[in-house]
Design a protein around this motif. Sequence first.
Motif, PDB file in Angstrom:
ATOM      1  N   SER A 197     -22.336  10.951 -44.684  1.00 55.43           N
ATOM      2  CA  SER A 197     -22.274  12.361 -44.286  1.00 55.43           C
ATOM      3  C   SER A 197     -21.222  12.559 -43.203  1.00 55.43           C
ATOM      4  N   ARG A 198     -20.599  13.705 -43.215  1.00 57.10           N
ATOM      5  CA  ARG A 198     -19.590  14.035 -42.210  1.00 57.10           C
ATOM      6  C   ARG A 198     -20.267  14.483 -40.915  1.00 57.10           C
ATOM      7  N   PRO A 199     -19.575  14.300 -39.777  1.00 58.19           N
ATOM      8  CA  PRO A 199     -20.176  14.725 -38.509  1.00 58.19           C
ATOM      9  C   PRO A 199     -20.486  16.226 -38.484  1.00 58.19           C
ATOM     10  N   CYS A 200     -19.639  17.017 -39.133  1.00 57.23           N
ATOM     11  CA  CYS A 200     -19.870  18.469 -39.155  1.00 57.23           C
ATOM     12  C   CYS A 200     -21.071  18.849 -40.015  1.00 57.23           C
ATOM     13  N   TRP A 201     -21.524  17.960 -40.874  1.00 52.80           N
ATOM     14  CA  TRP A 201     -22.738  18.201 -41.645  1.00 52.80           C
ATOM     15  C   TRP A 201     -23.963  17.886 -40.801  1.00 52.80           C
ATOM     16  N   ILE A 202     -23.806  16.927 -39.890  1.00 52.57           N
ATOM     17  CA  ILE A 202     -24.918  16.462 -39.061  1.00 52.57           C
ATOM     18  C   ILE A 202     -25.131  17.393 -37.864  1.00 52.57           C
ATOM     19  N   ASP A 203     -24.042  17.788 -37.226  1.00 50.50           N
ATOM     20  CA  ASP A 203     -24.106  18.646 -36.039  1.00 50.50           C
ATOM     21  C   ASP A 203     -23.344  19.929 -36.319  1.00 50.50           C
ATOM     22  N   ASP A 204     -24.073  20.977 -36.642  1.00 55.94           N
ATOM     23  CA  ASP A 204     -23.421  22.241 -36.966  1.00 55.94           C
ATOM     24  C   ASP A 204     -23.208  23.135 -35.746  1.00 55.94           C
ATOM     25  N   SER A 205     -23.394  22.585 -34.557  1.00 52.44           N
ATOM     26  CA  SER A 205     -23.182  23.370 -33.335  1.00 52.44           C
ATOM     27  C   SER A 205     -21.703  23.443 -32.946  1.00 52.44           C
ATOM     28  N   VAL A 206     -20.874  22.568 -33.519  1.00 53.88           N
ATOM     29  CA  VAL A 206     -19.450  22.561 -33.196  1.00 53.88           C
ATOM     30  C   VAL A 206     -18.746  23.618 -34.042  1.00 53.88           C
ATOM     31  N   LYS A 207     -17.953  24.449 -33.365  1.00 51.88           N
ATOM     32  CA  LYS A 207     -17.204  25.502 -34.063  1.00 51.88           C
ATOM     33  C   LYS A 207     -16.107  24.854 -34.898  1.00 51.88           C
ATOM     34  N   MET A 208     -16.141  25.116 -36.194  1.00 53.67           N
ATOM     35  CA  MET A 208     -15.166  24.518 -37.108  1.00 53.67           C
ATOM     36  C   MET A 208     -13.914  25.394 -37.187  1.00 53.67           C
ATOM     37  N   LEU A 209     -12.764  24.730 -37.137  1.00 59.21           N
ATOM     38  CA  LEU A 209     -11.475  25.416 -37.195  1.00 59.21           C
ATOM     39  C   LEU A 209     -10.869  25.366 -38.588  1.00 59.21           C
ATOM     40  N   ILE A 210     -11.442  24.530 -39.433  1.00 58.65           N
ATOM     41  CA  ILE A 210     -11.004  24.413 -40.820  1.00 58.65           C
ATOM     42  C   ILE A 210     -12.230  24.528 -41.719  1.00 58.65           C
TER      43      ILE A 210
END
Length: 175
Positions: free
Chosen positions: A76-89
């Motif tokens: 799993s990707r880190p952005c799947w695990i922690d959705d608190s980080v604002k994604m730029l892409i």
Amino acid sequence: MEMNILHALQELHNPVLDSIMVFITSLGNAGAIWIVLSIIFICIKKYRKCGITMAVALLIFGIFGNVIMKNVIARSRPCWIDDSVKMLIKIPKDYSFPSGHTSVSFAGAFAIFLYYKKAGIAAFVLASLIAFSRLYLFVHYPTDVAAGVLIGLLCAAASFFIVKKIYERKFEMVK
């Protein structure tokens, strides 16, 4: 620990660096910059062997890295695990390990380096920036990127030897 590193990188964010990292990572989308370079090199006789080596290296990674390894390991990707980080892409839908952007970038850079040292160093700088952008943008773990570097180098080395053998056989046939 890997998530701690990624969270520490989030402290670097600012509008200018965000724009730069989004642009840099886009160069690696689907291996675009490396595919274009390999096609250009193939079209120019002087650079053809390098271009073929790049293309074969990208193909090797495409099959073994993107198709096989990513799906077998299924990390799993880190952005799947922690959705608190604002994604730029846009959040990628494929698995995380190994980093495809990093693998193709280092495969392409090393292929260039094997034939043209100075250009290869410049290519390694770009490959490193693309690899770093994947961490900065919170879509890969450090081990995904580290593995991507190693796998990319191995794909280029294997490709170099494959292309060398093909050219040697071609030369023998001409004799």
